[in-house]
Each structure stands twice: as structure tokens, then as C-alpha cells.
Design a protein around this motif. Structure first.
Motif, short mmCIF file in Angstrom:
data_model
loop_
_atom_site.label_atom_id
_atom_site.label_comp_id
_atom_site.label_asym_id
_atom_site.label_seq_id
_atom_site.Cartn_x
_atom_site.Cartn_y
_atom_site.Cartn_z
N VAL A 66 -14.74 -2.14 -2.14
CA VAL A 66 -13.22 -2.07 -1.34
C VAL A 66 -12.75 -1.28 -0.58
CG1 VAL A 66 -11.09 -3.49 -2.39
CG2 VAL A 66 -13.49 -3.29 -3.64
N GLN A 67 -12.09 -2.38 0.80
CA GLN A 67 -11.85 -1.64 2.14
C GLN A 67 -11.56 -2.81 3.01
OE1 GLN A 67 -15.01 0.17 4.02
NE2 GLN A 67 -13.37 1.14 5.52
N ASN A 68 -10.35 -2.33 2.96
CA ASN A 68 -9.62 -3.02 3.82
C ASN A 68 -8.66 -4.42 3.56
OD1 ASN A 68 -9.67 -1.55 6.27
ND2 ASN A 68 -11.82 -2.17 6.85
N GLY A 69 -8.65 -4.22 1.67
CA GLY A 69 -8.20 -5.66 1.16
C GLY A 69 -9.42 -6.26 1.10
N MET A 70 -10.59 -5.93 1.33
CA MET A 70 -11.53 -7.03 0.88
C MET A 70 -12.39 -6.43 -0.53
SD MET A 70 -12.53 -8.68 4.39
CE MET A 70 -11.44 -6.87 5.47
N ALA A 71 -13.51 -7.45 -0.95
CA ALA A 71 -14.25 -6.67 -1.76
C ALA A 71 -15.46 -7.59 -1.45
CB ALA A 71 -14.52 -6.91 -3.10
N ARG A 72 -16.53 -6.14 -0.82
CA ARG A 72 -18.18 -7.06 -0.47
C ARG A 72 -19.48 -6.59 -0.47
NH1 ARG A 72 -18.26 -9.46 4.05
NH2 ARG A 72 -15.61 -9.41 5.67
N MET A 73 -20.07 -6.80 -0.54
CA MET A 73 -21.47 -6.86 -1.60
C MET A 73 -22.06 -5.41 -1.26
SD MET A 73 -22.27 -9.42 -4.12
CE MET A 73 -24.24 -9.49 -3.99
N LYS A 74 -22.29 -4.50 -1.60
CA LYS A 74 -22.81 -3.47 -0.90
C LYS A 74 -24.39 -3.74 0.07
CE LYS A 74 -21.22 0.70 -2.43
NZ LYS A 74 -21.47 2.32 -3.09
N ALA A 75 -25.42 -4.89 -1.24
CA ALA A 75 -26.70 -5.65 -0.30
C ALA A 75 -25.60 -6.77 0.15
CB ALA A 75 -27.22 -5.63 -1.13
N GLY A 76 -25.78 -7.28 1.36
CA GLY A 76 -25.71 -7.97 2.26
C GLY A 76 -24.08 -8.47 2.74
N ASN A 77 -22.86 -7.67 2.37
CA ASN A 77 -21.65 -7.38 2.89
C ASN A 77 -21.20 -7.70 3.40
OD1 ASN A 77 -20.12 -5.22 4.07
ND2 ASN A 77 -20.17 -6.57 5.75
N SER A 78 -22.04 -9.81 1.94
CA SER A 78 -20.66 -10.88 1.98
C SER A 78 -19.76 -11.05 0.84
CB SER A 78 -22.24 -11.63 1.30
OG SER A 78 -22.37 -11.78 -0.18
N LEU A 79 -18.30 -11.11 0.90
CA LEU A 79 -17.52 -11.00 0.53
C LEU A 79 -18.00 -11.45 -1.17
CD1 LEU A 79 -14.90 -13.80 2.56
CD2 LEU A 79 -14.64 -11.09 1.76
N ALA A 80 -17.46 -10.52 -2.26
CA ALA A 80 -17.58 -11.02 -3.34
C ALA A 80 -16.52 -10.38 -4.01
CB ALA A 80 -18.46 -9.27 -4.14
N GLY A 81 -15.87 -11.78 -4.58
CA GLY A 81 -14.29 -12.71 -5.02
C GLY A 81 -13.51 -11.86 -4.26
N SER A 82 -12.46 -11.62 -4.43
CA SER A 82 -11.03 -11.16 -4.22
C SER A 82 -10.21 -9.53 -4.88
CB SER A 82 -10.19 -11.59 -3.56
OG SER A 82 -9.39 -12.51 -4.74
N ILE A 83 -9.62 -9.13 -4.30
CA ILE A 83 -8.29 -8.87 -5.08
C ILE A 83 -7.13 -8.51 -4.72
CG2 ILE A 83 -9.95 -6.28 -4.77
CD1 ILE A 83 -8.19 -5.52 -2.05
N LEU A 84 -6.87 -10.23 -4.64
CA LEU A 84 -6.05 -10.66 -4.67
C LEU A 84 -5.39 -10.97 -5.68
CD1 LEU A 84 -3.68 -12.34 -2.04
CD2 LEU A 84 -5.43 -14.50 -3.07
#
Length: 388
Positions: free
Chosen positions: A295-313
Motif C-alpha cells: 500500500v502506497q499513495n492511497g493504493m493497494a497493489r499486487m507485488k507481482a504485476g503491480n495491478s490494483l488489489a482492492g482498495s483502501i477506500l
């Protein structure tokens, strides 16, 4: 003891009223609304300058406070329900990830046996996001569990959940998807469409069989082309379907948000969070299902591939965002995060609106749409000023 709320604005079920008084009865239910010139006798709580809205309903949320539904720990789910009050959420559908039959069945049993014990936001059902998806738009779902829909499995899960399985998302291109949809909706459970590379025609077939929701529209689905409309085209153009939307500014560009809301109208938009365990937590490393994420800059991202992984909204922020983006009025924003999600999940009879004899679950909002206070059953349970 009963009391009345006095405020600058009330977002009632069918109208938005300026000023006046809203009764909260001694049993924690809403009573009557009286206009500004009808000051009642009895106790009045004065919220001059503030707005009263129904409690928000998050129908797509996986985790919070470093907890995840798939941990299958009732104490953790309890903490999530309490934490959600800080997000303005008073009712929710704990949402699964794609997993094995046994894992999902265990979650159904845990919630089915304990949901009435929730001390915070009320558990109004369960949302199964999967496992009947396809791989191209898998997102953070684990494809090793993907398979074709099976009505027998659904019935087993529903039995374990004591009837609480309110919504299930599937990919329309899976074998037997339309027949599964037809069978499930006849039981009163909503079928949503998502994590799919379906053609417009495949999506349409499931909609005509009874599917009524598109899962986090634009995300995890085949895009719109002027000659191949795909899932996005179906979500935009199908009549009488509701579209989930993640309005964190990362998942969907605000101009795409605008186009969808203008096309579908707010009455068919469901503001959701798709929040994972890092919600209300600091930046850093987490796990979503079986996958490491950061989680960084308001986003949750997969470590493998860097796609969005849900949200922290948080849902209160989605409501504020669509107003701040000049996309929706306050009235429309509240509607999209309360009544529409409730109706779309067949739970509008118990939450999502300010109505007489309904549980007095409501919010006190500042005029910039930020949350001031959350009430549950007529009792103040969270005050932003004291906590922040």
C-alpha cells in the motif's frame, strides 16, 4: 427516551428537506419528520448547520483494520463491524475472495452463526465475489479456484450461511452461467457479473436470465469498443441493472465516473469500496487472499504485476469524492451509497433509508460532506471531533 433531531438538511427516503425535526423513538427507530415551523415538545438534539443522512451501506468490502473476511475469525469480523462506523457505514455485506469450496463454506458457517452479535455496522448478508470467474481479468482473485458455476455448491453454501448469501458474482462466459443465474435469482439471491472477458452477448444472456449488478464497473472486465461492446458496454447500456463503482480516484478516472453516472442515473449506481485489510491502516506490506500486496499513495497493489488489489477506500470518502468532483449533488451521492446498494442486494427492507419504524441508523454530516457523527439504533457511536 425518545428525542428529535434538528438540523439544516434531512436526506429522507423520497425527499430532501431543509430544516425541521426528525423523531427518534425510545426503541431506537425513526419516527415522524416535522417541518421547520412544527417544533415538537420534548428533547431536541440541535445539529444546526449539519445534515442528517441514512447510514451508508457497503455491499462490497473484504477487509479493514488489518483484518480480512477470509481469515474466518469472528472476533476480527466484529472489529471490522465496529471500525466501519468510522467510515459512516451502518450496514454491510462481508465479501469473500475466490477460494476453495471448504474455505467459503467455513466463512458461511461463521457469519451464519454469529452475524446477529455484530456490535457495530450490521451484517445484512454475505457477498460471494467468485469463485466462478475467468482468468484474463482475474485482478487479485486466485485463478486456481476458478471453475464453472454449480447450483449444488451454491445451495450448500446458502444452507451453511442460514440464508445470508445475498449476492454472488460470476463471469458470464463460464459454462452454464445463464442457467445458474436463472436458478439463483429464483431463490432471492442477486447475481452480479464481473472478473470477466465476456462479450456483450454473453453478458446480455445473463442479464436476461436475471443478473442485475455489474461488479466494480470498468475494473476486471472486457472494455468498450464501438463494434465490440464487451462487459463495460453491457454495464452502460442494459436496462434496469445496477453498476458498482469504486470512487477513490485510482480505480476509475473521474470523467469515466461522470459518464457512467450520467448514463445510468444515480438510481442505478452503487458506490462501493472493495476495501481490503489495509483499510484504515498505514502504508506498507499486506496480504490479500494468498497474494502479497503493498500500500502506497492511497493504493493497494499486487507485488507481482503491480495491478490494483482492492482498495483502501472508506465509503464516506467515496460519497464526498463524487460531490467534490462536481459529478453528483449531495442528495445523489447519499442515494448511491445508501438506498441503491441496499435495494440492489435485496436488503432495502432493513437499511439504506430514513423511514418511520426503521432502525435509526444515520449520519450527521458537515456541509462539506465530511462525517461528523454516526448513530446506530438511535445511539451516537462515533464522533469525528473526539476521535480525530
Amino acid at each position: 427516551m425518545s428525542y428529535y433531531l434538528h438540523a439544516a438538511k434531512f436526506f429522507l427516503h423520497n425527499t430532501t428537506e431543509n430544516g425541521g425535526y426528525l423523531e427518534v423513538a425510545s426503541d431506537g427507530k425513526f419516527g415522524e419528520y416535522l417541518g421547520e415551523g412544527q417544533r415538537p415538545a420534548g428533547k431536541i438534539i440541535d445539529y444546526t448547520g449539519k445534515w442528517i443522512a441514512p447510514g451508508l451501506v457497503d455491499t462490497h468490502i473484504h477487509g479493514l483494520l488489518n483484518y480480512d473476511l477470509m481469515d474466518n475469525d469472528w472476533n476480527e469480523i466484529q472489529e471490522m463491524s465496529i471500525g466501519l462506523l468510522k467510515a459512516g457505514v451502518t450496514s454491510w455485506l462481508p465479501t469473500t475472495l475466490t477460494a476453495s469450496f471448504d474455505q467459503l463454506n467455513a466463512v458461511c458457517k461463521t457469519i451464519g452463526e454469529h452475524y446477529k452479535e455484530a456490535r457495530g455496522a450490521k451484517i445484512q448478508g454475505i457477498y460471494f465475489e467468485g469463485p466462478y470467474f475467468t482468468e484474463k481479468h482475474k485482478g487479485a482473485q486466485n485463478p486456481k479456484y476458478f471453475k464453472d458455476p454449480d447450483i449444488r455448491e451454491f445451495r450448500d453454501w446458502q444452507g451453511s450461511a442460514h440464508g445470508l448469501l445475498k449476492k454472488i458474482a460470476i463471469a458470464p462466459e463460464r459454462q452454464g452461467a445463464a442457467d445458474f443465474t436463472k436458478a439463483v435469482v429464483q431463490t432471492g439471491t442477486v447475481v452480479a457479473l464481473g472478473h470477466s472477458d465476456a462479450t456483450f452477448e454473453q453478458a446480455k444472456r445473463c442479464v436476461e436470465a436475471g443478473a442485475t449488478v455489474f461488479t466494480h464497473t470498468f475494473n476486471g472486465m472486457s472494455g468498450l469498443n464501438h463494434r465490440a461492446l464487451g462487459m463495460v458496454g453491457a454495464a452502460l447500456s442494459m436496462n434496469l441493472v445496477d453498476d458498482e463503482l469504486i470512487c477513490d480516484g485510482h480505480h476509475v478516472d473521474p470523467f469515466a465516473v461522470r459518464s457512467l453516472i450520467e448514463n445510468k442515473t444515480p438510481e442505478h449506481i452503487i458506490l462501493i469500496t472493495d476495501c481490503m485489510r489495509a483499510g484504515m491502516m498505514p502504508c506498507g506490506d499486506y496480504v490479500l487472499g494468498e497474494f502479497p500486496v503493498y500500500v502506497q499513495n492511497g493504493m493497494a497493489r499486487m507485488k507481482a504485476g503491480n495491478s490494483l488489489a482492492g482498495s483502501i477506500l472508506e465509503l464516506k470518502n467515496a460519497v464526498k469524492n463524487v460531490v467534490d468532483w462536481n459529478i453528483a449533488t449531495p442528495e445523489e451521492a447519499v442515494l448511491m451509497a445508501s438506498y441503491v446498494p441496499a435495494r440492489s442486494s435485496n436488503i432495502a427492507d432493513v437499511c439504506g433509508s430514513i423511514l418511520p419504524n426503521r432502525d435509526a441508523d444515520f449520519l450527521v454530516l458537515n456541509d462539506d460532506m465530511s462525517l461528523s457523527e454516526t448513530y446506530l439504533n438511535g445511539e451516537s457511536r462515533y464522533q469525528a471531533q473526539a476521535a480525530d
